[in-house]
Design a protein around this motif. Sequence first.
Motif, PDB file in Angstrom:
ATOM      1  N   LEU A  39      16.730 -30.754  32.141  1.00  0.00           N
ATOM      2  CA  LEU A  39      16.210 -29.433  31.822  1.00  0.00           C
ATOM      3  C   LEU A  39      15.932 -28.612  33.075  1.00  0.00           C
ATOM      4  N   GLY A  40      15.468 -29.292  34.149  1.00  0.00           N
ATOM      5  CA  GLY A  40      15.211 -28.565  35.384  1.00  0.00           C
ATOM      6  C   GLY A  40      16.472 -27.936  35.934  1.00  0.00           C
ATOM      7  N   LEU A  41      17.572 -28.671  35.912  1.00  0.00           N
ATOM      8  CA  LEU A  41      18.842 -28.138  36.391  1.00  0.00           C
ATOM      9  C   LEU A  41      19.311 -26.988  35.511  1.00  0.00           C
ATOM     10  N   THR A 267      20.171 -29.502  23.102  1.00  0.00           N
ATOM     11  CA  THR A 267      20.918 -29.748  24.328  1.00  0.00           C
ATOM     12  C   THR A 267      20.031 -29.483  25.541  1.00  0.00           C
ATOM     13  N   PRO A 268      20.367 -30.052  26.684  1.00  0.00           N
ATOM     14  CA  PRO A 268      19.605 -29.732  27.894  1.00  0.00           C
ATOM     15  C   PRO A 268      19.582 -28.235  28.195  1.00  0.00           C
ATOM     16  N   ARG A 269      20.678 -27.545  27.934  1.00  0.00           N
ATOM     17  CA  ARG A 269      20.689 -26.098  28.192  1.00  0.00           C
ATOM     18  C   ARG A 269      19.679 -25.379  27.289  1.00  0.00           C
ATOM     19  N   GLN A 270      19.577 -25.794  26.039  1.00  0.00           N
ATOM     20  CA  GLN A 270      18.598 -25.182  25.154  1.00  0.00           C
ATOM     21  C   GLN A 270      17.179 -25.465  25.634  1.00  0.00           C
ATOM     22  N   GLY A 271      16.946 -26.689  26.097  1.00  0.00           N
ATOM     23  CA  GLY A 271      15.637 -26.989  26.668  1.00  0.00           C
ATOM     24  C   GLY A 271      15.365 -26.164  27.910  1.00  0.00           C
ATOM     25  N   GLY A 272      16.395 -25.966  28.735  1.00  0.00           N
ATOM     26  CA  GLY A 272      16.243 -25.122  29.912  1.00  0.00           C
ATOM     27  C   GLY A 272      15.890 -23.699  29.536  1.00  0.00           C
ATOM     28  N   SER A 273      16.438 -23.220  28.422  1.00  0.00           N
ATOM     29  CA  SER A 273      16.105 -21.870  27.945  1.00  0.00           C
ATOM     30  C   SER A 273      14.627 -21.757  27.607  1.00  0.00           C
ATOM     31  N   CYS A 274      14.059 -22.829  27.053  1.00  0.00           N
ATOM     32  CA  CYS A 274      12.622 -22.820  26.758  1.00  0.00           C
ATOM     33  C   CYS A 274      11.801 -22.726  28.047  1.00  0.00           C
ATOM     34  N   LEU A 275      12.235 -23.438  29.082  1.00  0.00           N
ATOM     35  CA  LEU A 275      11.512 -23.400  30.351  1.00  0.00           C
ATOM     36  C   LEU A 275      11.529 -22.002  30.961  1.00  0.00           C
ATOM     37  N   VAL A 276      12.699 -21.394  31.034  1.00  0.00           N
ATOM     38  CA  VAL A 276      12.775 -20.094  31.698  1.00  0.00           C
ATOM     39  C   VAL A 276      12.123 -18.996  30.859  1.00  0.00           C
ATOM     40  N   ASP A 277      12.135 -19.135  29.547  1.00  0.00           N
ATOM     41  CA  ASP A 277      11.422 -18.178  28.699  1.00  0.00           C
ATOM     42  C   ASP A 277       9.932 -18.192  29.032  1.00  0.00           C
TER      43      ASP A 277
END
Length: 334
Positions: A39-41, A267-277
């Motif tokens: 998720l960090g990446l 997906t990791p990209r969806q989790g990444g979207s939660c982080l940046v939101d």
Amino acid sequence: MGGMLGFLYNQLTFTPKPLPESINLSGKTALITGGNIGLGLEAAKQLAERGLSRLILGVRTISKGEAARDEIQRQSPDCEVVVWPLDMESFESIKAFGERVRKLERLDIVILSAGIKALEYKRAPTGHEAHIQVNHLATSLLSLLVLPTLRKTASTHSKNNKPTRLTIVTSEVHFWSRFPDQHAPQILLELDEPSSFGAGMERYNTSKLLNILWVRELSNRVAGRENDNGHGSILINGVNPGLCASELHRSHTTPGVQVFNKVFAWTPRQGGSCLVDAAVVQMEQGGYVSEQVGKRPSPFVLSEQGGRVQKKLWEETMGILSEVVPGIDLLSGL
């Protein structure tokens, strides 16, 4: 929602959304721990996609960080990506990392994403149980060390009084922690004991509860300090990225878990979207962000007992961290 049925419902029905195309992060600097994987990446990639000028990846293994850097820059060549060593099991490494942060000219966004999840007891080289060391103590120390640079940036670079941002990655599993250790004379000392290590994900769940309590107390103290002294604004929150098919779960070998994740995990990209939101869009100070909106944390967190434990945890944590970095309260501006 906090219950298992609510968790499953959200995983099946909610789809995390990327940052709006209208967001432009040109000129800004972001820092992400654990930014070389999972998720960090993905969060790093998405920030770079929105015009971020500089990205700092805090990673344990430099070669893996450099591979992540190259992957991000292939996609977003105009973003400067630098890799700094950071071992969350070493206070010396964290202090050295914090010193580099202190020397930055600006820092607009911090996402503290590095963490571990294990099903067996392990003691970190610092002497603390590994989840307590990495997920709580190291993350808490980093959150304090980045405050001066975030504050300076808010005072000198932020336009239209927009805050700089600090997001700590937590989880919905904080609802499920039984946390009997809350009654111990010294909570963190109790959690360091092998006899306190519960079955399954219990220790991971508890570490994520500690993250929520730390976010709330840190936010209260930062907001109060700013109101008293006119410092620039820092917005602090905690984010639940949902269950995602990431490397975090690599040690979870319970039968059926992999099948469960294939059905329910994002997906990791969806989790990444939660982080940046949470790190760019959400505006509630001290908030708990889940499914990309502010939500109420667990009933325990909001209870009178939760409030007492929150303050006790702060005092215990600061006691430990003050031995690592003398005067950390003054250094961080609290």
